[in-house]
Each structure stands twice: as structure tokens, then as C-alpha cells.
Design a protein around this motif. Structure first.
Motif, short mmCIF file in Angstrom:
data_model
loop_
_atom_site.label_atom_id
_atom_site.label_comp_id
_atom_site.label_asym_id
_atom_site.label_seq_id
_atom_site.Cartn_x
_atom_site.Cartn_y
_atom_site.Cartn_z
N LYS A 105 -28.19 14.41 -11.85
CA LYS A 105 -26.74 14.60 -11.92
C LYS A 105 -26.00 13.29 -11.76
CE LYS A 105 -26.46 19.42 -10.35
NZ LYS A 105 -26.06 20.31 -9.22
N ASP A 106 -26.44 12.47 -10.81
CA ASP A 106 -25.77 11.19 -10.56
C ASP A 106 -25.86 10.26 -11.77
OD1 ASP A 106 -25.14 12.07 -8.03
OD2 ASP A 106 -26.71 10.93 -7.01
N ALA A 107 -26.90 10.41 -12.56
CA ALA A 107 -27.08 9.57 -13.75
C ALA A 107 -26.50 10.23 -15.01
CB ALA A 107 -28.56 9.29 -13.97
N ASN A 108 -25.77 11.34 -14.82
CA ASN A 108 -25.24 12.10 -15.96
C ASN A 108 -26.35 12.49 -16.92
OD1 ASN A 108 -22.47 11.97 -15.15
ND2 ASN A 108 -22.40 9.86 -15.88
N ALA A 109 -27.49 12.85 -16.35
CA ALA A 109 -28.67 13.18 -17.14
C ALA A 109 -28.98 14.68 -17.12
CB ALA A 109 -29.88 12.42 -16.61
N HIS A 134 -24.01 23.30 -24.98
CA HIS A 134 -24.71 24.20 -25.91
C HIS A 134 -25.69 23.34 -26.70
CE1 HIS A 134 -24.40 27.20 -29.53
NE2 HIS A 134 -25.60 27.19 -28.98
N PHE A 135 -26.99 23.46 -26.36
CA PHE A 135 -27.96 22.50 -26.86
C PHE A 135 -29.05 23.17 -27.69
CE2 PHE A 135 -26.35 20.95 -22.76
CZ PHE A 135 -25.70 19.81 -23.21
N LEU A 136 -29.46 22.47 -28.74
CA LEU A 136 -30.59 22.88 -29.56
C LEU A 136 -31.82 22.16 -29.05
CD1 LEU A 136 -31.90 24.19 -32.06
CD2 LEU A 136 -31.14 22.20 -33.39
N LEU A 137 -32.82 22.91 -28.61
CA LEU A 137 -34.04 22.34 -28.05
C LEU A 137 -35.07 22.10 -29.15
CD1 LEU A 137 -34.33 24.71 -24.95
CD2 LEU A 137 -33.11 22.53 -25.12
N ALA A 138 -36.08 21.28 -28.83
CA ALA A 138 -37.13 20.97 -29.80
C ALA A 138 -37.86 22.22 -30.26
CB ALA A 138 -38.12 19.97 -29.19
N SER A 139 -37.89 23.25 -29.42
CA SER A 139 -38.54 24.51 -29.75
C SER A 139 -37.76 25.33 -30.78
CB SER A 139 -38.72 25.36 -28.49
OG SER A 139 -37.45 25.71 -27.96
N GLY A 140 -36.48 24.96 -31.00
CA GLY A 140 -35.61 25.75 -31.86
C GLY A 140 -34.72 26.70 -31.08
N TYR A 152 -29.42 20.82 -20.28
CA TYR A 152 -30.36 19.91 -20.95
C TYR A 152 -30.64 18.72 -20.04
CZ TYR A 152 -32.52 17.23 -24.71
OH TYR A 152 -33.41 16.53 -25.49
N LEU A 153 -31.91 18.35 -19.95
CA LEU A 153 -32.31 17.17 -19.18
C LEU A 153 -32.47 15.99 -20.13
CD1 LEU A 153 -35.09 18.55 -16.81
CD2 LEU A 153 -32.83 17.76 -16.14
N GLN A 154 -31.79 14.90 -19.82
CA GLN A 154 -31.88 13.69 -20.63
C GLN A 154 -32.42 12.56 -19.76
OE1 GLN A 154 -32.48 12.27 -23.38
NE2 GLN A 154 -30.56 12.66 -24.47
N SER A 155 -33.76 12.49 -19.66
CA SER A 155 -34.38 11.54 -18.73
C SER A 155 -34.08 10.09 -19.07
CB SER A 155 -35.90 11.75 -18.70
OG SER A 155 -36.23 12.90 -17.95
N GLU A 206 -20.09 33.17 -29.58
CA GLU A 206 -18.72 32.79 -29.25
C GLU A 206 -18.15 31.76 -30.22
OE1 GLU A 206 -19.14 31.38 -25.28
OE2 GLU A 206 -19.42 33.39 -24.42
N GLY A 207 -18.97 31.35 -31.20
CA GLY A 207 -18.50 30.41 -32.21
C GLY A 207 -18.85 28.96 -31.94
N SER A 208 -19.60 28.70 -30.88
CA SER A 208 -19.98 27.32 -30.56
C SER A 208 -21.17 26.88 -31.41
CB SER A 208 -20.35 27.24 -29.07
OG SER A 208 -20.87 25.98 -28.74
N THR A 209 -21.26 25.57 -31.68
CA THR A 209 -22.37 25.00 -32.44
C THR A 209 -23.28 24.21 -31.51
OG1 THR A 209 -21.01 24.86 -34.43
CG2 THR A 209 -23.00 23.51 -34.37
N ALA A 210 -24.56 24.47 -31.58
CA ALA A 210 -25.52 23.76 -30.73
C ALA A 210 -25.66 22.32 -31.18
CB ALA A 210 -26.88 24.46 -30.78
N ILE A 211 -25.74 21.40 -30.20
CA ILE A 211 -25.98 20.00 -30.51
C ILE A 211 -27.38 19.62 -30.02
CG2 ILE A 211 -23.53 19.40 -30.35
CD1 ILE A 211 -24.15 18.14 -27.61
N LYS A 212 -27.91 18.54 -30.59
CA LYS A 212 -29.28 18.12 -30.28
C LYS A 212 -29.24 16.72 -29.68
CE LYS A 212 -33.85 18.08 -32.33
NZ LYS A 212 -34.63 18.26 -33.57
N PRO A 213 -29.20 16.62 -28.34
CA PRO A 213 -29.09 15.31 -27.71
C PRO A 213 -30.40 14.53 -27.66
CG PRO A 213 -29.16 16.99 -26.04
CD PRO A 213 -29.16 17.71 -27.37
N GLY A 214 -31.52 15.21 -27.82
CA GLY A 214 -32.81 14.54 -27.73
C GLY A 214 -33.16 13.81 -29.01
N SER A 215 -34.36 13.21 -29.02
CA SER A 215 -34.76 12.38 -30.16
C SER A 215 -35.79 13.08 -31.05
CB SER A 215 -35.35 11.06 -29.66
OG SER A 215 -36.49 11.30 -28.85
N LYS A 216 -36.38 14.19 -30.58
CA LYS A 216 -37.45 14.84 -31.35
C LYS A 216 -36.86 15.69 -32.46
CE LYS A 216 -40.88 15.00 -27.65
NZ LYS A 216 -41.70 15.86 -26.81
#
Length: 201
Positions: A8-12, A17-23, A29-32, A190-200
């Protein structure tokens, strides 16, 4: 150590609303990479992880990470354990050791990721190492998404876990987030679009 607070302290530890690598979709979402961009924070985490591994009595020669996501975590864990650091890279259908890295017959190796979800990448890394004669003695990660059982954790292994049950997984904490298929996702409804913050992909 409160690992969740470190994230949390690292904003990680992200909310949205996130799209995971699994679909699947998730609200969290964890952003290490956001934790590992600070070397002192990274060393605090991997020093704690190294202590868990050392206290278990497991003997380690080398830490191997799947590129790209696990490279920083693997390097820092190797520093904390005072052993060699190598990494494997993607190839069609699996992973391979490149860049002049070598593995000796029977060399005792830990496979390290930043985050273990189902363990698919870690398993491919282990298979690449074992094909060269190395011996995978453990898996390790900063965070465990709760599909695989870690040493000292309360969660049981889920059917989705790819890691072998006879090799220990060391991780600092479990992060079990609710996930949804795209068809069942309440944020999508609810009309939200998932975003994909990861690299995979």
C-alpha cells in the motif's frame, strides 16, 4: 512485517477494475514492480523471505527467476541468501536458459517470482532447470495469490495451482482477491471497462 502495508505504501496494491492474465476480472491488483523500484524496500522483503528459507534448513546454491517479472525479486533474494542469481526466458511453449548461464548436475535451485498466482510460469522455469540437470528445492515469491499453499500459510492449494505439492513454496503473505469471469463481472455490468496494468499478454 506487514507485507500488505508495504504494498500500500508503494501504491502497489491497486483498487479498480482489472483484467488478469487468466482472463478473469478483479477489483484489486498487485503491482510488485512498484515495490521493487525501491531497492531498500526490496531488500527488506527479500531478507525476510530469505530468513524463512534459511530457517527451514533448505540448502540452496542458486536462485532462478522467470523473466521478466521475477528477475528483480530473484536477484534480490539471491543477494539476501548470498547465492548466485540466474533467470530463464520465454520460448515457444516454455522457458529456456540463455545468455551463457549454466546449471551444474544436481545444483540446488529455488525458483523465485515476484507474485505466484497459479504458478504456471514458475513451473515452466522449474522444468527448464530440471531438463538441464538442476534440482528445484523450493519455490519462492514475495506475494502468493492464494491458489497455491505456502509454508506457514492458512490457505489450502486450489485445483488451479500448477506447482508440485512435494516442493515447498515460501511466500511472505497471501493475497486472496475475489475474481470474476467477464460474463459474471459486476463491474462490467455497471458499464466499467477492465484495464490491464501488468505486462503479460
Amino acid at each position: 512485517m506487514n507485507v500488505e502495508q508495504v504494498y500500500k505504501d508503494a501504491n502497489a496494491l491497486l483498487d479498480g477494475h482489472f483484467l488478469l492474465a487468466s482472463g478473469n476480472h478483479s477489483r484489486r491488483y498487485l503491482q510488485s514492480a512498484k515495490v521493487l523500484e525501491y531497492p531498500k524496500k526490496a531488500s527488506l522483503l527479500t531478507d525476510a523471505l530469505a530468513k524463512m528459507i534459511s530457517d527451514s534448513g533448505i540448502d540452496v546454491d542458486t536462485v532462478c527467476a522467470p523473466a521478466l517479472g521475477g528477475v528483480l525479486a530473484g536477484y534480490e533474494l539471491a543477494r539476501s541468501l548470498d547465492v548466485r542469481s540466474i533467470f530463464v526466458e520465454k520460448k515457444e511453449g516454455g522457458m529456456e536458459l540463455r545468455r551463457g548461464f549454466e546449471v551444474a548436475q544436481g545444483e540446488k535451485i529455488i525458483i523465485c517470482e515476484d507474485i505466484i498466482t497459479t504458478g504456471g510460469s514458475a513451473l515452466k522455469a522449474a522444468q527448464a532447470i530440471e531438463a538441464l540437470g538442476g534440482k528445484v528445492v523450493a519455490f519462492a515469491s514475495l506475494a502468493n495469490r492464494g491458489f497455491c499453499k505456502r509454508v506457514g500459510g492458512n490457505d489450502t492449494a486450489k485445483a488451479e495451482c500448477s506447482l508440485p505439492h512435494d516442493i515447498p513454496l515460501f511466500s511472505l503473505d497471501d493475497f486472496t482477491f475475489e475474481m470474476f469471469t467477464p460474463e459474471e463481472c459486476p463491474m462490467c455490468k455497471e458499464g466499467s471497462t477492465a484495464i490491464k496494468p501488468g505486462s503479460k499478454s
